[in-house]
Structure formats: structure tokens, C-alpha cells
Design a protein around this motif. Structure first.
Motif, PDB file in Angstrom:
ATOM      1  N   THR A 167      -2.820  -7.508  -1.370  1.00 48.46           N
ATOM      2  CA  THR A 167      -4.006  -7.309   0.074  1.00 48.46           C
ATOM      3  C   THR A 167      -2.804  -6.386   0.441  1.00 48.46           C
ATOM      4  O   THR A 167      -0.849  -6.298  -0.105  1.00 48.46           O
ATOM      5  CB  THR A 167      -3.253  -8.835   0.269  1.00 48.46           C
ATOM      6  OG1 THR A 167      -4.020  -8.531   1.559  1.00 48.46           O
ATOM      7  CG2 THR A 167      -2.225  -9.701   0.605  1.00 48.46           C
ATOM      8  N   GLY A 208      -6.059  -1.018   3.043  1.00 51.13           N
ATOM      9  CA  GLY A 208      -6.575  -1.550   1.617  1.00 51.13           C
ATOM     10  C   GLY A 208      -6.340  -0.689   0.688  1.00 51.13           C
ATOM     11  O   GLY A 208      -6.663  -0.307  -0.148  1.00 51.13           O
ATOM     12  N   LYS A 209      -7.146   0.519   1.777  1.00 51.55           N
ATOM     13  CA  LYS A 209      -8.211   1.543   0.951  1.00 51.55           C
ATOM     14  C   LYS A 209      -6.856   2.515   0.363  1.00 51.55           C
ATOM     15  O   LYS A 209      -7.354   3.028  -0.737  1.00 51.55           O
ATOM     16  CB  LYS A 209      -8.430   2.825   1.680  1.00 51.55           C
ATOM     17  CG  LYS A 209      -7.548   3.552   2.925  1.00 51.55           C
ATOM     18  CD  LYS A 209      -8.516   4.113   4.333  1.00 51.55           C
ATOM     19  CE  LYS A 209      -7.156   4.549   4.948  1.00 51.55           C
ATOM     20  NZ  LYS A 209      -7.005   3.527   5.948  1.00 51.55           N
ATOM     21  N   LEU A 210      -5.537   2.842   0.634  1.00 49.72           N
ATOM     22  CA  LEU A 210      -4.652   3.108  -0.319  1.00 49.72           C
ATOM     23  C   LEU A 210      -4.413   2.020  -1.185  1.00 49.72           C
ATOM     24  O   LEU A 210      -3.914   3.077  -2.265  1.00 49.72           O
ATOM     25  CB  LEU A 210      -3.147   3.636   0.440  1.00 49.72           C
ATOM     26  CG  LEU A 210      -3.607   4.182   1.917  1.00 49.72           C
ATOM     27  CD1 LEU A 210      -1.754   3.631   2.616  1.00 49.72           C
ATOM     28  CD2 LEU A 210      -2.693   5.196   1.597  1.00 49.72           C
ATOM     29  N   ARG A 212      -8.545  -8.933   1.678  1.00 50.48           N
ATOM     30  CA  ARG A 212      -8.250  -9.055   2.265  1.00 50.48           C
ATOM     31  C   ARG A 212      -8.150 -10.771   2.272  1.00 50.48           C
ATOM     32  O   ARG A 212      -9.122 -11.353   2.883  1.00 50.48           O
ATOM     33  CB  ARG A 212      -9.788  -8.965   3.246  1.00 50.48           C
ATOM     34  CG  ARG A 212      -9.465  -8.943   5.213  1.00 50.48           C
ATOM     35  CD  ARG A 212      -8.495  -8.234   5.688  1.00 50.48           C
ATOM     36  NE  ARG A 212      -7.936  -8.180   7.323  1.00 50.48           N
ATOM     37  CZ  ARG A 212      -8.391  -8.589   8.013  1.00 50.48           C
ATOM     38  NH1 ARG A 212      -9.444  -7.572   8.453  1.00 50.48           N
ATOM     39  NH2 ARG A 212      -7.526  -9.467   9.432  1.00 50.48           N
ATOM     40  N   ALA A 261       0.758  -1.194   0.038  1.00 55.55           N
ATOM     41  CA  ALA A 261      -0.343  -0.218  -0.100  1.00 55.55           C
ATOM     42  C   ALA A 261       0.651   1.384  -0.146  1.00 55.55           C
ATOM     43  O   ALA A 261       0.622   2.483  -1.139  1.00 55.55           O
ATOM     44  CB  ALA A 261      -1.001  -0.234   1.315  1.00 55.55           C
ATOM     45  N   GLU A 276      -6.902   0.974  -3.307  1.00 53.54           N
ATOM     46  CA  GLU A 276      -8.386   1.014  -4.235  1.00 53.54           C
ATOM     47  C   GLU A 276      -7.791   1.903  -4.843  1.00 53.54           C
ATOM     48  O   GLU A 276      -8.391   2.924  -5.503  1.00 53.54           O
ATOM     49  CB  GLU A 276      -9.201   1.230  -3.552  1.00 53.54           C
ATOM     50  CG  GLU A 276      -9.516  -0.531  -2.392  1.00 53.54           C
ATOM     51  CD  GLU A 276     -10.210  -1.095  -3.467  1.00 53.54           C
ATOM     52  OE1 GLU A 276     -11.258  -0.845  -4.750  1.00 53.54           O
ATOM     53  OE2 GLU A 276     -10.693  -2.534  -3.172  1.00 53.54           O
ATOM     54  N   LYS A 277      -8.020   3.176  -3.893  1.00 53.31           N
ATOM     55  CA  LYS A 277      -7.480   5.004  -4.271  1.00 53.31           C
ATOM     56  C   LYS A 277      -5.652   5.013  -5.094  1.00 53.31           C
ATOM     57  O   LYS A 277      -6.625   5.987  -6.112  1.00 53.31           O
ATOM     58  CB  LYS A 277      -6.483   5.676  -2.842  1.00 53.31           C
ATOM     59  CG  LYS A 277      -6.424   6.690  -3.312  1.00 53.31           C
ATOM     60  CD  LYS A 277      -6.032   7.732  -2.276  1.00 53.31           C
ATOM     61  CE  LYS A 277      -5.796   9.480  -1.941  1.00 53.31           C
ATOM     62  NZ  LYS A 277      -5.542   9.715  -1.466  1.00 53.31           N
ATOM     63  N   ARG A 278      -5.256   3.607  -5.501  1.00 58.94           N
ATOM     64  CA  ARG A 278      -4.739   4.266  -6.879  1.00 58.94           C
ATOM     65  C   ARG A 278      -4.692   3.078  -7.871  1.00 58.94           C
ATOM     66  O   ARG A 278      -3.938   2.253  -9.102  1.00 58.94           O
ATOM     67  CB  ARG A 278      -2.688   4.139  -5.977  1.00 58.94           C
ATOM     68  CG  ARG A 278      -3.004   4.726  -5.111  1.00 58.94           C
ATOM     69  CD  ARG A 278      -2.193   6.190  -5.062  1.00 58.94           C
ATOM     70  NE  ARG A 278      -2.040   6.623  -4.179  1.00 58.94           N
ATOM     71  CZ  ARG A 278      -0.861   8.140  -4.882  1.00 58.94           C
ATOM     72  NH1 ARG A 278      -0.860   8.164  -5.911  1.00 58.94           N
ATOM     73  NH2 ARG A 278      -1.550   8.826  -3.023  1.00 58.94           N
ATOM     74  N   THR A 282      -7.063  -3.522  -6.102  1.00 58.69           N
ATOM     75  CA  THR A 282      -8.104  -4.214  -5.901  1.00 58.69           C
ATOM     76  C   THR A 282      -7.887  -4.790  -4.508  1.00 58.69           C
ATOM     77  O   THR A 282      -6.693  -5.608  -4.794  1.00 58.69           O
ATOM     78  CB  THR A 282      -9.071  -4.757  -7.017  1.00 58.69           C
ATOM     79  OG1 THR A 282      -9.676  -4.488  -7.496  1.00 58.69           O
ATOM     80  CG2 THR A 282     -10.014  -5.907  -6.451  1.00 58.69           C
ATOM     81  N   TYR A 283      -8.095  -3.813  -3.252  1.00 61.18           N
ATOM     82  CA  TYR A 283      -7.837  -4.496  -2.250  1.00 61.18           C
ATOM     83  C   TYR A 283      -8.238  -6.330  -2.111  1.00 61.18           C
ATOM     84  O   TYR A 283      -9.768  -5.753  -1.980  1.00 61.18           O
ATOM     85  CB  TYR A 283      -7.962  -3.854  -1.078  1.00 61.18           C
ATOM     86  CG  TYR A 283      -7.552  -4.911   0.025  1.00 61.18           C
ATOM     87  CD1 TYR A 283      -6.819  -4.804   0.372  1.00 61.18           C
ATOM     88  CD2 TYR A 283      -9.077  -4.758   0.822  1.00 61.18           C
ATOM     89  CE1 TYR A 283      -6.657  -5.242   2.117  1.00 61.18           C
ATOM     90  CE2 TYR A 283      -8.264  -4.497   2.443  1.00 61.18           C
ATOM     91  CZ  TYR A 283      -7.258  -5.484   3.074  1.00 61.18           C
ATOM     92  OH  TYR A 283      -6.969  -5.940   3.936  1.00 61.18           O
TER      93      TYR A 283
END
Length: 186
Positions: A123, A129-131, A141, A108, A133-135, A138-139
Motif C-alpha cells: 500500500t 498506487g498506479k506507480l 488500498r 511507490a 502497479e506499473k512496476r 499489487t496495490y
């Protein structure tokens, strides 16, 4: 013959993630060089242990590298990202389609910010994980995620499985399964 791989150690690296990966890959006869992201070979880890790298970042040529491996750690992952030499090496490897493996915060904090995870599943440490997704990634878990040219894992506790997957992708199922069995990894 297996090509050389490199693992980058910045101050604040998670010692377990770094040493476990190095040890397991070397047991599988995968040549891996530890690189100090520093001007000295001694790298102080996140829990205060000192790791001694094989080479300084200024003395390494990764142009023919197989895997570039990034352990996490706080502030280790941030120190990797802040280092321009690391970013240049990672970007050049990415542009030529090179393979990456990253642990914990490194997917991330480092790879996502450099665009390596765009359009890929990955992962990282839960909560970051949002970091990804932001870029544009796909995160997922999951303990270990294997994508084409990319292996990521969540945390120190999943590092053994992560290293086995690098072996699996590099040397095949038999070598990975035999080593895991010999180490009693379930």
C-alpha cells in the motif's frame, strides 16, 4: 538479540511518520538508528520541523541491518529516491533478501522504482498506487499491508499501526499486543 534497523531521513521527510516509528520501535527495545540523507545531522521536515538524526549516511554500515525503514513526505520520498547512496544501500539489502518497511509515498516513489515491490502486495498514499502497479507490484488500498520481508502503510495516520506490525514481525504477537495496549492503541 535484535539486529539494528535503520530509518532514513531526507529533507522534506514527514516528521510524524519518522518520529512515531522511531519512538514506538524503541519502546519495544528494537534498536533503530536514524540516518541523515545529508551532509549534516539536522534534517528539515515537510512541515518545517528540524529532526536531528543519529548518524550521517556516509558514516553508516547497513550490511547487517534487520529493517531498512523509509518514511514518506513531500519532497522527502523524492529526496530519498534521488540519493544514489540510498539507492545503493536499498539495492544491496534487497539483493540479500533484507526486510523493508515504508510509509506513505515511499513505497511507490522509492521501493517500487527499485523493483522491491515486484510480485508483492503493498500500500501507499492513495493516488500513488498506479506507480506500484506499473512496476509489477499489487496495490492494496489498506491501512497496513504485511508481506514476507515487507511492511507498507498509507499515511501519517496509520504510522502507529505500521510500527506495531514491525514489532509483531520482529518480536512476536505478545510484545506487539502488550505495547499497543500500554500505549492505548485500539
Amino acid at each position: 538479540m535484535t539486529k539494528q534497523s535503520y530509518i532514513f531521513l531526507a529533507h522534506g521527510v514527514d516528521e510524524l511518520e519518522a518520529t512515531t516509528t522511531i519512538t514506538v520501535l524503541r519502546r519495544a527495545q528494537i534498536p533503530v538508528v536514524s540516518v541523515a540523507v545529508s551532509d549534516i545531522l539536522n534534517v528539515k521536515g515537510a512541515t518545517g520541523q528540524t529532526l536531528v538524526a543519529d548518524v550521517l549516511i556516509t558514516d553508516v554500515d547497513t550490511s547487517e541491518a534487520d529493517w531498512l525503514i523509509l518514511p514518506g513526505g513531500d519532497p522527502g520520498a523524492w529526496n530519498l529516491y534521488k540519493n544514489q547512496e540510498v539507492k545503493d544501500i536499498l539495492t544491496a539489502h534487497f539483493e540479500k533478501g533484507g526486510r523493508f518497511a515504508a510509509i506513505c509515498a515511499a513505497p511507490a516513489i522509492v521501493l517500487a522504482r527499485l523493483g522491491v515491490l515486484k510480485g508483492k502486495r503493498a500500500t501507499c498514499y492513495p493516488g500513488l498506487g498506479k506507480l506500484i502497479e506499473k512496476r509489477g507490484g499489487t496495490y492494496v488500498r489498506q491501512g497496513v499491508v504485511v508481506e514476507s520481508g515487507l511492511i507498507t502503510t498509507e499515511a501519517p495516520g496509520t504510522t502507529l499501526s505500521f510500527a506495531i506490525e514491525i514489532i509483531r514481525v520482529t518480536k512476536g504477537d505478545k510484545v506487539a499486543d502488550d505495547l499497543a495496549a500500554s500505549m492505548l492503541i485500539k
